[in-house]
Design a protein around this motif. Structure first.
Motif, PDB file in Angstrom:
ATOM      1  N   ARG A   4       0.824  -1.210   0.000  1.00  0.00           N
ATOM      2  CA  ARG A   4       0.000   0.000   0.000  1.00  0.00           C
ATOM      3  C   ARG A   4       0.856   1.258   0.000  1.00  0.00           C
ATOM      4  O   ARG A   4       1.864   1.322   0.697  1.00  0.00           O
ATOM      5  CB  ARG A   4      -0.879   0.023   1.264  1.00  0.00           C
ATOM      6  CG  ARG A   4      -2.114  -0.838   1.144  1.00  0.00           C
ATOM      7  CD  ARG A   4      -3.162  -0.387   2.138  1.00  0.00           C
ATOM      8  NE  ARG A   4      -2.617  -0.404   3.494  1.00  0.00           N
ATOM      9  CZ  ARG A   4      -3.166   0.236   4.514  1.00  0.00           C
ATOM     10  NH1 ARG A   4      -4.258   0.961   4.344  1.00  0.00           N
ATOM     11  NH2 ARG A   4      -2.642   0.161   5.717  1.00  0.00           N
ATOM     12  N   PRO A   5       0.450   2.266  -0.756  1.00  0.00           N
ATOM     13  CA  PRO A   5       1.217   3.518  -0.716  1.00  0.00           C
ATOM     14  C   PRO A   5       1.247   4.088   0.698  1.00  0.00           C
ATOM     15  O   PRO A   5       0.257   3.993   1.442  1.00  0.00           O
ATOM     16  CB  PRO A   5       0.432   4.446  -1.650  1.00  0.00           C
ATOM     17  CG  PRO A   5      -0.389   3.550  -2.516  1.00  0.00           C
ATOM     18  CD  PRO A   5      -0.677   2.324  -1.701  1.00  0.00           C
ATOM     19  N   LEU A   6       2.364   4.690   1.034  1.00  0.00           N
ATOM     20  CA  LEU A   6       2.536   5.368   2.322  1.00  0.00           C
ATOM     21  C   LEU A   6       1.351   6.255   2.657  1.00  0.00           C
ATOM     22  O   LEU A   6       0.859   6.259   3.782  1.00  0.00           O
ATOM     23  CB  LEU A   6       3.735   6.311   2.228  1.00  0.00           C
ATOM     24  CG  LEU A   6       5.103   5.845   2.674  1.00  0.00           C
ATOM     25  CD1 LEU A   6       6.048   7.020   2.590  1.00  0.00           C
ATOM     26  CD2 LEU A   6       5.054   5.283   4.074  1.00  0.00           C
ATOM     27  N   THR A   7       0.954   7.029   1.654  1.00  0.00           N
ATOM     28  CA  THR A   7      -0.077   8.031   1.906  1.00  0.00           C
ATOM     29  C   THR A   7      -1.409   7.380   2.270  1.00  0.00           C
ATOM     30  O   THR A   7      -2.187   7.948   3.019  1.00  0.00           O
ATOM     31  CB  THR A   7      -0.245   8.921   0.669  1.00  0.00           C
ATOM     32  OG1 THR A   7      -0.216   8.084  -0.487  1.00  0.00           O
ATOM     33  CG2 THR A   7       0.904   9.904   0.570  1.00  0.00           C
ATOM     34  N   LEU A  45       1.644  15.717   4.854  1.00  0.00           N
ATOM     35  CA  LEU A  45       2.484  14.519   4.822  1.00  0.00           C
ATOM     36  C   LEU A  45       1.730  13.381   5.497  1.00  0.00           C
ATOM     37  O   LEU A  45       0.843  13.617   6.312  1.00  0.00           O
ATOM     38  CB  LEU A  45       3.794  14.790   5.562  1.00  0.00           C
ATOM     39  CG  LEU A  45       4.632  15.956   5.030  1.00  0.00           C
ATOM     40  CD1 LEU A  45       5.813  16.226   5.946  1.00  0.00           C
ATOM     41  CD2 LEU A  45       5.119  15.656   3.619  1.00  0.00           C
ATOM     42  N   PRO A  46       2.093  12.146   5.163  1.00  0.00           N
ATOM     43  CA  PRO A  46       1.412  11.033   5.832  1.00  0.00           C
ATOM     44  C   PRO A  46       1.758  10.990   7.317  1.00  0.00           C
ATOM     45  O   PRO A  46       2.836  11.416   7.723  1.00  0.00           O
ATOM     46  CB  PRO A  46       1.962   9.798   5.112  1.00  0.00           C
ATOM     47  CG  PRO A  46       3.226  10.237   4.473  1.00  0.00           C
ATOM     48  CD  PRO A  46       3.075  11.692   4.176  1.00  0.00           C
ATOM     49  N   VAL A 481       0.690   9.825 -14.145  1.00  0.00           N
ATOM     50  CA  VAL A 481       0.353  10.014 -12.728  1.00  0.00           C
ATOM     51  C   VAL A 481       1.673   9.990 -11.985  1.00  0.00           C
ATOM     52  O   VAL A 481       2.328   8.956 -11.899  1.00  0.00           O
ATOM     53  CB  VAL A 481      -0.563   8.897 -12.204  1.00  0.00           C
ATOM     54  CG1 VAL A 481      -0.879   9.124 -10.720  1.00  0.00           C
ATOM     55  CG2 VAL A 481      -1.831   8.810 -13.027  1.00  0.00           C
ATOM     56  N   LEU A 482       2.077  11.130 -11.496  1.00  0.00           N
ATOM     57  CA  LEU A 482       3.411  11.256 -10.911  1.00  0.00           C
ATOM     58  C   LEU A 482       3.390  11.483  -9.416  1.00  0.00           C
ATOM     59  O   LEU A 482       4.415  11.588  -8.773  1.00  0.00           O
ATOM     60  CB  LEU A 482       4.170  12.405 -11.572  1.00  0.00           C
ATOM     61  CG  LEU A 482       4.289  12.328 -13.087  1.00  0.00           C
ATOM     62  CD1 LEU A 482       5.051  13.526 -13.598  1.00  0.00           C
ATOM     63  CD2 LEU A 482       4.990  11.051 -13.508  1.00  0.00           C
ATOM     64  N   CYS A 483       2.193  11.610  -8.864  1.00  0.00           N
ATOM     65  CA  CYS A 483       2.153  11.712  -7.409  1.00  0.00           C
ATOM     66  C   CYS A 483       0.859  11.130  -6.901  1.00  0.00           C
ATOM     67  O   CYS A 483      -0.141  11.070  -7.610  1.00  0.00           O
ATOM     68  CB  CYS A 483       2.398  13.130  -6.918  1.00  0.00           C
ATOM     69  SG  CYS A 483       1.006  14.226  -6.938  1.00  0.00           S
ATOM     70  N   GLY A 484       0.898  10.658  -5.667  1.00  0.00           N
ATOM     71  CA  GLY A 484      -0.242   9.976  -5.079  1.00  0.00           C
ATOM     72  C   GLY A 484      -1.352  10.939  -4.731  1.00  0.00           C
ATOM     73  O   GLY A 484      -1.149  12.149  -4.652  1.00  0.00           O
ATOM     74  N   VAL A 485      -2.538  10.375  -4.517  1.00  0.00           N
ATOM     75  CA  VAL A 485      -3.692  11.207  -4.178  1.00  0.00           C
ATOM     76  C   VAL A 485      -3.516  11.783  -2.786  1.00  0.00           C
ATOM     77  O   VAL A 485      -2.766  11.273  -1.963  1.00  0.00           O
ATOM     78  CB  VAL A 485      -4.991  10.389  -4.216  1.00  0.00           C
ATOM     79  CG1 VAL A 485      -5.279   9.988  -5.648  1.00  0.00           C
ATOM     80  CG2 VAL A 485      -4.878   9.168  -3.323  1.00  0.00           C
ATOM     81  N   ALA A 486      -4.226  12.857  -2.530  1.00  0.00           N
ATOM     82  CA  ALA A 486      -4.205  13.446  -1.189  1.00  0.00           C
ATOM     83  C   ALA A 486      -4.737  12.421  -0.206  1.00  0.00           C
ATOM     84  O   ALA A 486      -5.593  11.606  -0.526  1.00  0.00           O
ATOM     85  CB  ALA A 486      -5.053  14.706  -1.152  1.00  0.00           C
ATOM     86  N   LYS A 487      -4.209  12.490   0.963  1.00  0.00           N
ATOM     87  CA  LYS A 487      -4.576  11.486   1.962  1.00  0.00           C
ATOM     88  C   LYS A 487      -6.016  11.665   2.396  1.00  0.00           C
ATOM     89  O   LYS A 487      -6.576  12.753   2.330  1.00  0.00           O
ATOM     90  CB  LYS A 487      -3.654  11.602   3.164  1.00  0.00           C
ATOM     91  CG  LYS A 487      -3.945  12.824   4.000  1.00  0.00           C
ATOM     92  CD  LYS A 487      -2.995  12.911   5.173  1.00  0.00           C
ATOM     93  CE  LYS A 487      -3.254  14.212   5.917  1.00  0.00           C
ATOM     94  NZ  LYS A 487      -2.169  14.584   6.800  1.00  0.00           N
TER      95      LYS A 487
END
Lengths: 501, 465, 501, 465
Positions: A4-7, A45-46, A481-487
């Motif tokens: 799972r992504p960190l975020t 940040l996460p 897609v170069l960055c993850g979605v907002a948390k």
């Protein structure tokens, strides 16, 4: 199994790192800084615990192939073993922690190391003036070209010498660096022999030539046998010869760029002198040049300024006609240190051993594979060779990429594929000197099995055992897609907050 | 093995090297050392980098105390960062060309991009550049490509002098001129900048907080650039983003910065981490590696090197940059570091750095002849003026085990206007690692107060019952 | 994929570590030692390069599940997260490297740490006299029992008090330690409640009783509610109560063995205070005892002997009636240090948080699983609970072991199975406080799927994704092979020797 | 979560703890420290363990120089050992009960057993015990079980005094007596041992090379034991096995030893590594974990915890030992270390240690009043006599930065016969890490020679051109 992504693991209220409570009289940011400069909230940040973070990245790491875990015959990249002592020594207090603006007088140990390294690189290249500043090979190229530009401008030939020439098998960085340095780029045509065609080169070289860039041994793993004639030709026209040092690991102690006519070169410390590749850097790309180019090098360099033979003194120094800095601070010292440790371990005899063994390993593997893959250039090779899967592509529709992917299933990293561009279905194989015969034999057997025993469909749909299979690169380019979605901003009951020491 | 290749000796294989260029002697290198000898040798040299024996050095064997700034800071690096970056699977892998064999690095770098986007407020970030200085130069080059303006790049005199040097070097043989707007007062005059922004200006490069530690009027500067069609580049300090508005919020088009403060050891200047983020529309012109999320052949979410057609290994002379090796392992460190800190931790580091630097400034200004150089709000670094030159002050501090600086005299004088009297200026910074006790002892060491108690680090600083 | 044994990778002539050449006047072993003492050849160790060794062990490591990579709810073992700062600090120069025979005066920092730790362990247990010497929990038990034996002998009751009593749910180490200390062992019968039956205990206790050993919370995860009556009963008969501290992580700051009548206890620093388990040690098993037992403790202990409050002075000390050493040197200092770091990080509030969270996590998981597994004892539990797969065993022939094995396929380590012996088809589950709710939810879902959705055959033949599946333990016992075969003694041509820096 | 369990608060869950025993106050523990504070605190305490500031201490900031022995040695530990032992998969795993989830540890421990067998010459080795001292006691217990002789265990007075203390403590409440055969002359008299071996003697415990560094007549001692049906236990030093005959070759039945010298840091006494190997016939009576090779359900070679029915968790009061946690991570370190050294490396370490210790002995014996205590061949450690007591000599050395010892006065006097004048005896050892220069400087420091050049470690010891 995707991790799972960190975020997405973030849970409000979780945290890992804690910091001391303020011990100084109050100077709260809100009091000392204008309100207009302050953000309403810290960045999104996460929020995680240390166990979350460690487990996440530890598991991620195991999705990689690496030299520490797998044979990694990635041609041109020199994936040799990175001795563990280097990691320990690079972190010693006094080595790993000095701030770059500490007083030179207090850093004589560091300056001694860097000075020694300059000297060793000068000796190995046969080019006496060294700058350790460039951050990587590509920056070394650019730095050398800027040095050349400054030299020609100084001679009043700046307007005249606009061209940089290179073979078709050159690394992409060569033309890219030349363009960045403001030169026009001229590419030679591919040759059957894989070597530079002296006649064609002669037809391109003129008084407008600034630099000829050549990798030697070249990217086909062949030593340019006409190198003396080549460099003489350039010199006759007042141009300079740049040696791309990507393949220096093949000729250490055997021959030197300065001895075969090179005027400038870069080292890839992370290849030749075993700085770990770090998943794509950091590297270090020091350059060595002839004496007459030394005054143009970027600063600072380290100079011996006095002291006694037992306790010499060193200082930073900017060459008299320096092109200036190509980056901030001294250089990628952490990687330079590893190169220093390596050189101090192996010394002269070890350097030669490295190259001889790299050449032997490559020729051995080449010989073991020569009947299952086409190898367009004659033996012997130097430290690597380029094979072609054209026949298999034609007969069984198995491409170089298919072979590369299928190798992953056997726990072997793929060779470099489709480079150099001159060879169709290229598989560029560099075993390096740190692999044993047992590993080479195993690799040869695997390649043989893939090409001669396996079902074509199995190979063409490979890999089958890796965490993912043939990612869709077109989609990645079309809908990047170069960055993850907002948390997620949900709130978590306080009783879900993990205790974390 | 020789039998297999049909050679009698390795020399046979080396015959392809013309005899005329063969080296006919051993290289003249120092003797080889085994591991234990090498460790002894390097440890001895390391000790020379930790002078602790000056007569009036009071720290009893402990390390030197760092009040140095200038874009590199002595922030605490949690052990967990070292643990992850020390895993062989990460540090002995190559650039993730083979996605199937590199999902670990790829996902980590994608997460790095994500966190850089979160910090800067942009949606595009690359997987790293060499350092803050080259990142600023790459931003200028992007701006030139994007605007097709080859006239000039305007850079403020309050930008890090080494970044300005780097920019000048790298643009020297390209058409655009680098034009500097001086900053004699510690904060740039917006009107002067407006005057410098011509119609053929590609980029305006602003450092905020600036090299002197001060806040620029960034929003107005970026607005001025926008008005002229100039691309705004903000050189940012990621740690200060725990408190300050993000580059995107301030109106910058591109944000570049030095990521050293994010879990990266100081290591005498590198390897560090060039951060680069920008507006979405520049995506296909960005320099460096980009990691993209996509799907694999079986529909699983995964990561790849994206948009490689921008890069040198495909596009060669027309690439968006010549960069090949970037700073992957440092990007990993920063990712782990930020994941450990979280929003609250980053804010606390910034908050503590602000508080301690302000207290440090107060205490140092008690020293006769020392004043704040500028009357402007500063963040986590302060520029002091030492009447008659900073050398004596720094020397006294050094002898007592405290490193201060950089003094502006360490940079070429031509980088600062004469009216600044740069030779009298020195930067100092105190991070969250510095204690009140250390600052007080520094102040005492500079005050010549014989009653000042030495800080004996052999003494537990946090003794308990 | 099996990884080749080290010994089979050996190739004559290969080597990794090199050492300096002698720099002292000749004292060759052959000259200074009698020929009869010398071996003809060094031991037949494998001959390998550093890359061989690193790749071998790095790959081996990835065959393990571990806390850093997987949820590891192994009951009774307290597989909590081990903070990374501990590893860094334990290796600092001055901390990781002192020789045990250095002068105490030069090791005041180390002694201060150990003295502080003694004090903290005394405070947490409510038992004021502490010895840090025992190497692990089992050795702590044995040490405490020897301490008790010395105490009774000193009182003239040595011959009389021969019995050590313990519940049926006791760890195997309890009876084993009692036997090693020369006592006769008496085991209580299992009870329905899982708690000690006071009447049965009373029937066993007499003037021949030396020690009652009890784990509290016990190995079923239950707090012994009658603990005061139990300890009073023993004390009334002149016997001592030993608290097995394996489950101390459940009661930190909530209640103390000394407060509920324990006379002696051991800590498992590697469980309660997060020393990493190391694949089976090292541990550290300090014991804490009442004042009147202090004089019998093994030495050395650390004593404050003077100095100032800011700079106290410490020395090693052997208690007056010490039972003597139970091992060489001070103790497993490396693990004790990690316990110290943990305690200095979490402090009083953190200790309580640890236990409260451990209890909450266990109860949460217990509740989530209570309808898919039988849980023979009533809620609430403390930090762990024991479930039973009896129903599934009966209805679907899926045993506790089958569930355990199947969990591995989901990337979760198995709970402890078949312990305590009192519960049939036992699954002993301890989530620990460092796991997040998300992980617990995931685990509960997996167990539910295994027991309610999966095909019985799949479960009974699990695991399916691990490197190996259900090793033949009978064969391992009947035809034990405990060491690898002698290496092949073939010779390898010198040209196969790998260059290794 | 509370809702799921049906509780209002965690307190509800804790109601099972009787109120009468609940702690009604916070624990009285020192304040909590965050990671950076903890690091500062521990670093300050660590500095107190590295005194370098004595007036006549000449090493200019470097570390102390270790000539200490007594069973623990300052051998070089290659970085590769730390790298492997620092992998979370190894150090955060538990005892490998679940074989499928633990093949990494299991194979590593199997390889450890294999290498211990290679060292000792036996075919059975366990997966580790706590340390050399407890391993010796476990050997005695095995001998009692095996021989069913409960009369006595004979131990030589030349066995490490702490091992002898451990043995006495652990056997104190068991039927067998521990009988010591004194060793006043540094090498044991075989006839005295023969006299001590009664018909009800279970074991003879011999250290070879012995605590004083000397060779015993091990073959004759073991033969004597065999003649009486007594089990011979050799306490061995694995490093010396690079040169010396193995325990099995000498005729021992069981070999036990301290494995600290095999890649394990000294860490003030532990954790170390108990080595245990024995003849095949004792297999089912051995203490501790045993890893066995077997096959899995699909016929693949694999590893498991073997013969668990000997162990406490199965056999409880009748187990072969109470050991549960052993020293797994240290066994891993030793395995990696031996794999790196190989036969040649181990031999070189032993060879260098012999050479340097002999040179050290020569130089120290130049000091007035210092002589070799015994006229016997010693291996890698030497026992010196300092007339009038060793305290002064050790103090002078310490002040100059050299640690020597242990002095025999550190052990209870009753462990040595009065005629030995143990208070005058001191052990010293020099490993492969020590240099001639260090030894010469120590000799100079002890000689009061004002011309002795200080060793400035700030000076690179291996300067190059």
């Amino acid at each position: 199994l995707a991790i799972r992504p960190l975020t997405e693991m973030s849970r409000p209220g979780y945290r890992a790192a804690r910091f001391p409570t303020p011990d100084v009289p109050d100077h709260a940011p809100a009091d000392v800084l204008p309100a207009g400069a302050l953000a309403a909230a810290p960045p999104e940040l996460p929020e995680l615990t240390e166990p979350d973070v460690i487990r996440h990245f530890t598991n991620l790491s195991t999705l990689n192939m690496s030299v520490d875990t797998h044979f990694y015959p990635l041609g041109s990249c020199t994936m040799k073993y990175n001795p563990k002592r280097h990691e320990r020594l690079a972190g010693l207090p006094g080595i790993g922690d000095p701030h770059p603006y500490r007083d030179e007088a207090d850093l004589q140990g560091m300056l001694q190391i860097l000075h020694e390294l300059q000297g060793m690189l000068a000796e190995i290249s046969g080019l006496p003036a060294v700058s350790l500043q460039p951050a990587a090979g590509a920056q070394g190229e650019l730095t050398a070209l800027l040095t050349a530009a400054a030299y020609f401008r100084d001679r009043g030939e700046g307007e005249q010498r606009r061209k940089v020439i290179f073979p078709s098998s050159a690394h992409g960085t060569n033309p890219a660096s030349a363009a960045l340095a403001g030169f026009d780029t001229v590419q030679l045509k591919p040759t059957k022999t894989g070597l530079t065609d002296l006649d064609e080169l002669a037809s391109k070289v003129g008084e407008d030539t600034a630099v000829f860039m050549i990798t030697n041994p070249n990217t086909l793993g062949l030593f340019e046998k006409d190198i003396e004639a080549i460099t003489a030709l350039l010199h006759d026209h007042g141009a300079l010869v740049y040696i791309d040092g990507a393949n220096m690991n093949a000729i250490l102690g055997l021959t030197r760029p300065g001895d075969f006519g090179g005027d400038m070169m870069h080292y890839n410390v992370h290849k030749t002198f075993t700085g770990p590749h770090g998943g794509g850097g950091p590297g270090a790309g020091p350059i060595a040049v002839r004496d007459f180019l030394g005054p143009y090098l970027p600063g600072p360099v380290v100079k011996k300024v006095g002291g006694t033979p037992e306790r010499p003194e060193f200082a930073l120094h900017t060459p008299s006609k320096s092109i200036g800095r190509v980056r901030s601070h001294f250089g990628n010292v952490g990687i330079l240190l590893r190169g220093y440790f390596y050189l101090r371990t192996l010394a002269a005899a070890g350097m030669r051993d490295v190259s001889e063994r790299a050449v032997l390993n490559a020729n051995y593997l080449r010989s073991k594979l020569k009947d299952v893959l086409e190898i367009p250039h004659p033996a012997p090779c130097m430290h690597e060779f380029v094979a072609s899967a054209s026949r298999s592509k034609k007969n069984r529709q198995i491409s170089a990429m298919d072979v590369a992917k299928r190798l992953l299933d056997y726990g072997v990293h793929a060779p470099t594929v489709y480079f150099p561009l001159d060879v169709p279905e290229a598989l560029m194989i560099e075993p390096t000197e740190t692999e044993s015969k047992a590993t080479l034999d195993q690799f040869a057997d695997i390649v043989r099995d893939i090409l001669t025993k396996e079902d074509a469909e199995t190979v063409k749909t490979a890999p089958h055992t890796t965490p993912v299979r043939r990612p869709d690169e077109v989609k990645a380019a079309r809908q990047p897609v170069l960055c993850g979605v907002a948390k997620g901003c949900g709130t978590v009951p306080v009783d879900e907050v993990t205790v974390s020491a | 093995m020789l039998a297999e290749v049909g050679a009698e000796s390795v020399e046979d294989l080396l015959a392809q090297i013309p005899a005329s260029v063969r080296l006919d002697r051993p290289l003249n290198l120092p003797e080889g050392l085994c591991e234990s000898e090498l460790q002894r040798h390097v440890a001895a040299l390391a000790e020379r980098n930790r002078p602790r024996d000056a007569a009036n050095f009071v720290h009893g064997g402990g390390d030197r105390v760092c009040f140095l700034g200038g874009g590199v800071y002595d922030h605490f690096v949690p052990a967990a960062v070292d643990e992850i970056a020390g895993r062989g699977e990460f540090y002995t892998a190559y650039t993730p060309y083979q996605a199937e064999a590199s999902q670990g690095s790829l996902q980590a770098f994608f997460e790095f991009q994500t966190l850089v986007c979160r910090l800067t407020g942009f949606t595009v970030a690359n997987a790293s550049l060499y350092d803050g200085g080259t990142a600023a130069a790459e931003a200028a080059l992007l701006a030139i490509r994007e605007t097709k303006r080859e006239g000039r790049v305007v850079v403020l005199g309050s930008v890090h002098p080494e970044y300005r040097q780097t920019l000048s070097t790298l643009l020297e043989y390209l058409p655009a001129d680098v034009v500097t707007v001086d900053c004699p007062n510690g904060v740039t005059d917006v009107a002067a900048v407006e005057a410098a922004l011509t119609d053929d200006t590609a980029a305006l490069i602003v450092q905020h907080p600036n090299f002197f530690g001060n806040l620029e009027d960034a929003e107005r500067l970026f607005a001025a650039a926008k008005a002229k069609g100039v691309i705004s580049v903000q050189v940012f300090d990621p740690v200060t983003l725990g408190l300050l508005k993000s580059p995107a919020e301030l109106g910058a088009d591109i944000a570049v910065g030095e990521g050293q403060g994010l879990g990266i050891p100081m290591q005498y200047g590198g390897p560090y981490l060039g951060l680069f983020a920008c507006r979405e529309e520049f995506l296909r012109k960005t320099p460096g590696r980009l990691i993209g999320r996509t799907e694999d052949a079986d529909g699983r979410e995964c990561y790849v090197l994206a948009l490689q057609t921008r890069e040198q290994h495909i596009r060669r002379g027309k690439a968006t940059s010549n960069i090949c090796s970037n700073q992957g392992l440092l990007a990993l460190r920063a990712t782990v570091h930020l994941a450990l800190l979280g929003p609250q931790g980053l804010r606390e580091v910034a908050d503590l750095s602000v508080r301690k630097t302000h207290y440090l400034a107060d205490r140092l200004c008690e020293t006769p002849g020392v004043t704040k150089a500028f009357d402007a709000p500063f963040v986590r670094e302060v520029c002091l003026r030492v009447e008659g030159g900073a050398r004596g002050l720094l020397g006294t501090a050094r002898a007592a085990g405290f490193d201060l600086g950089p003094a502006l005299s360490r940079f070429p004088a031509e980088l600062f206007p004469a009216e600044m009297r740069a030779e009298e200026l020195v930067l100092v910074a105190a991070t969250e690692r510095r204690t009140k006790q250390e600052i007080d002892l520094l102040a005492a060491a500079l005050s010549d107060d014989p009653a000042a108690t030495p800080l004996d680090r052999g003494e537990p600083v946090l003794a308990v019952a």
